[in-house]
Motif scaffolding. Structure first.
Motif, PDB file in Angstrom:
ATOM      1  N   HIS A  94      47.066  36.372 -15.392  1.00 50.80           N
ATOM      2  CA  HIS A  94      46.757  36.220 -13.971  1.00 50.80           C
ATOM      3  C   HIS A  94      47.898  36.629 -13.059  1.00 50.80           C
ATOM      4  O   HIS A  94      47.790  36.479 -11.831  1.00 50.80           O
ATOM      5  CB  HIS A  94      46.292  34.797 -13.697  1.00 50.80           C
ATOM      6  CG  HIS A  94      44.986  34.504 -14.354  1.00 50.80           C
ATOM      7  ND1 HIS A  94      43.792  34.981 -13.870  1.00 50.80           N
ATOM      8  CD2 HIS A  94      44.683  33.847 -15.504  1.00 50.80           C
ATOM      9  CE1 HIS A  94      42.805  34.610 -14.666  1.00 50.80           C
ATOM     10  NE2 HIS A  94      43.320  33.923 -15.674  1.00 50.80           N
ATOM     11  N   GLY A  96      48.048  39.539 -12.792  1.00 51.50           N
ATOM     12  CA  GLY A  96      47.309  40.700 -12.319  1.00 51.50           C
ATOM     13  C   GLY A  96      46.866  40.590 -10.872  1.00 51.50           C
ATOM     14  O   GLY A  96      46.776  41.606 -10.166  1.00 51.50           O
ATOM     15  N   TRP A  97      46.594  39.368 -10.397  1.00 52.82           N
ATOM     16  CA  TRP A  97      46.174  39.225  -8.995  1.00 52.82           C
ATOM     17  C   TRP A  97      47.265  39.708  -8.048  1.00 52.82           C
ATOM     18  O   TRP A  97      46.989  40.453  -7.094  1.00 52.82           O
ATOM     19  CB  TRP A  97      45.838  37.766  -8.692  1.00 52.82           C
ATOM     20  CG  TRP A  97      44.701  37.195  -9.476  1.00 52.82           C
ATOM     21  CD1 TRP A  97      44.782  36.231 -10.448  1.00 52.82           C
ATOM     22  CD2 TRP A  97      43.299  37.522  -9.380  1.00 52.82           C
ATOM     23  NE1 TRP A  97      43.529  35.950 -10.956  1.00 52.82           N
ATOM     24  CE2 TRP A  97      42.599  36.720 -10.317  1.00 52.82           C
ATOM     25  CE3 TRP A  97      42.573  38.419  -8.593  1.00 52.82           C
ATOM     26  CZ2 TRP A  97      41.223  36.773 -10.492  1.00 52.82           C
ATOM     27  CZ3 TRP A  97      41.192  38.479  -8.753  1.00 52.82           C
ATOM     28  CH2 TRP A  97      40.531  37.670  -9.694  1.00 52.82           C
ATOM     29  N   VAL A 116      47.185  46.466 -16.148  1.00 54.75           N
ATOM     30  CA  VAL A 116      46.942  45.035 -16.356  1.00 54.75           C
ATOM     31  C   VAL A 116      46.617  44.816 -17.832  1.00 54.75           C
ATOM     32  O   VAL A 116      45.880  45.579 -18.433  1.00 54.75           O
ATOM     33  CB  VAL A 116      45.822  44.500 -15.452  1.00 54.75           C
ATOM     34  CG1 VAL A 116      46.222  44.607 -13.991  1.00 54.75           C
ATOM     35  CG2 VAL A 116      44.512  45.223 -15.684  1.00 54.75           C
ATOM     36  N   TRP A 119      43.726  40.354 -19.634  1.00 52.96           N
ATOM     37  CA  TRP A 119      43.113  39.783 -18.439  1.00 52.96           C
ATOM     38  C   TRP A 119      41.620  40.079 -18.496  1.00 52.96           C
ATOM     39  O   TRP A 119      41.220  41.238 -18.422  1.00 52.96           O
ATOM     40  CB  TRP A 119      43.738  40.410 -17.206  1.00 52.96           C
ATOM     41  CG  TRP A 119      43.543  39.662 -15.929  1.00 52.96           C
ATOM     42  CD1 TRP A 119      43.278  38.346 -15.770  1.00 52.96           C
ATOM     43  CD2 TRP A 119      43.625  40.227 -14.613  1.00 52.96           C
ATOM     44  NE1 TRP A 119      43.193  38.038 -14.433  1.00 52.96           N
ATOM     45  CE2 TRP A 119      43.405  39.169 -13.698  1.00 52.96           C
ATOM     46  CE3 TRP A 119      43.881  41.509 -14.116  1.00 52.96           C
ATOM     47  CZ2 TRP A 119      43.414  39.359 -12.319  1.00 52.96           C
ATOM     48  CZ3 TRP A 119      43.907  41.693 -12.756  1.00 52.96           C
ATOM     49  CH2 TRP A 119      43.674  40.637 -11.860  1.00 52.96           C
ATOM     50  N   TYR A 188      39.597  33.702  -7.966  1.00 54.72           N
ATOM     51  CA  TYR A 188      38.234  33.977  -8.419  1.00 54.72           C
ATOM     52  C   TYR A 188      37.224  33.719  -7.300  1.00 54.72           C
ATOM     53  O   TYR A 188      36.267  34.473  -7.123  1.00 54.72           O
ATOM     54  CB  TYR A 188      37.890  33.120  -9.632  1.00 54.72           C
ATOM     55  CG  TYR A 188      38.382  33.681 -10.934  1.00 54.72           C
ATOM     56  CD1 TYR A 188      37.736  34.762 -11.544  1.00 54.72           C
ATOM     57  CD2 TYR A 188      39.499  33.139 -11.580  1.00 54.72           C
ATOM     58  CE1 TYR A 188      38.185  35.279 -12.749  1.00 54.72           C
ATOM     59  CE2 TYR A 188      39.949  33.652 -12.779  1.00 54.72           C
ATOM     60  CZ  TYR A 188      39.292  34.721 -13.354  1.00 54.72           C
ATOM     61  OH  TYR A 188      39.749  35.239 -14.545  1.00 54.72           O
ATOM     62  N   SER A 193      35.936  38.420  -9.431  1.00 52.03           N
ATOM     63  CA  SER A 193      36.458  38.736 -10.758  1.00 52.03           C
ATOM     64  C   SER A 193      37.575  39.755 -10.604  1.00 52.03           C
ATOM     65  O   SER A 193      37.679  40.433  -9.576  1.00 52.03           O
ATOM     66  CB  SER A 193      35.358  39.317 -11.656  1.00 52.03           C
ATOM     67  OG  SER A 193      34.992  40.615 -11.212  1.00 52.03           O
ATOM     68  N   PRO A 194      38.422  39.911 -11.623  1.00 53.52           N
ATOM     69  CA  PRO A 194      39.425  40.966 -11.579  1.00 53.52           C
ATOM     70  C   PRO A 194      38.813  42.355 -11.399  1.00 53.52           C
ATOM     71  O   PRO A 194      39.365  43.199 -10.680  1.00 53.52           O
ATOM     72  CB  PRO A 194      40.134  40.831 -12.931  1.00 53.52           C
ATOM     73  CG  PRO A 194      40.021  39.376 -13.260  1.00 53.52           C
ATOM     74  CD  PRO A 194      38.641  39.005 -12.781  1.00 53.52           C
ATOM     75  N   ARG A 197      37.993  42.852  -7.837  1.00 58.99           N
ATOM     76  CA  ARG A 197      39.229  43.057  -7.062  1.00 58.99           C
ATOM     77  C   ARG A 197      39.724  44.479  -7.231  1.00 58.99           C
ATOM     78  O   ARG A 197      40.186  45.114  -6.265  1.00 58.99           O
ATOM     79  CB  ARG A 197      40.304  42.058  -7.527  1.00 58.99           C
ATOM     80  CG  ARG A 197      41.662  42.237  -6.801  1.00 58.99           C
ATOM     81  CD  ARG A 197      41.533  41.932  -5.337  1.00 58.99           C
ATOM     82  NE  ARG A 197      42.778  42.148  -4.611  1.00 58.99           N
ATOM     83  CZ  ARG A 197      43.054  43.255  -3.922  1.00 58.99           C
ATOM     84  NH1 ARG A 197      42.182  44.259  -3.883  1.00 58.99           N
ATOM     85  NH2 ARG A 197      44.200  43.345  -3.260  1.00 58.99           N
TER      86      ARG A 197
END
Length: 223
Positions: A94, A96-97, A116, A119, A188, A193-194, A197
């Motif tokens: 996370h 990654g955000w 990333v 994830w 989230y 979701s990733p 994003r």
């Protein structure tokens, strides 16, 4: 590790190797040790920057109520402090955000690609959300953390992963664990979701192009 004062906060980092710059970013309640094995290999061809998030370095005192936006701002300020004009961020979990946030802010001219690792791309499962909510509570944070560890270990007999969870990640404070769970759940709730994003990135970076192609394949198999 060295320490830089950026945005009024202490950020620990180190720099090894020469060549195109890579920025290694861990997840929450992790630190630069996550990259110990790969750093020497990467440093043969790259300038490798390992940076710990605020409150994740040698001084783990909780440094205010911060989240993804602040992590991205701190990291951009560190890159400016180091005089890094062009970099590929590589994040795990996370982290990654914040990776995607700084990628979006800096644009493709400064961040030509973004990586990333580890994830899950899809929306959070009910079990994961339950673990985050338990982890955010002062009364159940230990149980919530253990539930997350159980999900991540997935009953596998992997001593390095077990050590990372029970010795390294477990060494971070209850306050930081609770904050991390709140921030991740909010991410989230904000983005879905990733994957969503990534597809919403404004900069036409490599990660956006590849994820858009992946999303099209998911929704239209065989396209």
């Amino acid at each position: 590790m060295e320490t830089a004062l950026v945005n009024g906060h202490h950020i620990d980092y180190d720099v090894t190797g020469e060549g195109p710059a890579l920025l290694l970013l861990s997840g929450w309640c992790q630190d630069h040790r996550l990259f110990d094995a790969v750093t020497p290999l990467l440093a043969g061809r790259h300038t490798v920057i390992r940076a710990d998030w605020r409150s994740h370095g040698a001084d783990r005192t909780l440094d205010g109520d911060f989240g993804v936006a602040e992590q991205a701002s701190d990291t951009i300020a560190l890159l400016d402090h180091l005089g890094v004009d062009r970099v590929v961020p590589v994040s795990t979990s996370h982290g990654g955000w914040a990776n995607l946030e700084l990628t979006d802010r800096l644009g493709a001219a400064r961040v030509p690609g973004s990586v990333v690792i580890d994830w899950l791309m899809l929306p959070a499962s009910p079990e994961f959300v339950a673990g985050l909510r338990a982890g955010a509570s002062p009364d159940t944070w230990r149980e919530g953390r253990q539930a997350l560890f159980d999900i991540w270990l997935a009953m596998a007999d992997c001593p390095p992963v077990s050590h990372h969870l029970t010795q390294e990640m477990a060494g971070f404070s209850a306050e930081l664990w609770r904050l991390s769970c709140r921030v991740i759940e909010q991410a989230y709730a904000t983005h879905g979701s990733p994957l969503e994003r990534m597809t919403a990135l404004e900069s036409p970076g490599l990660v956006a192009e590849r994820i858009t192609a992946f999303a099209a394949e998911v929704h239209e198999p065989g396209r």
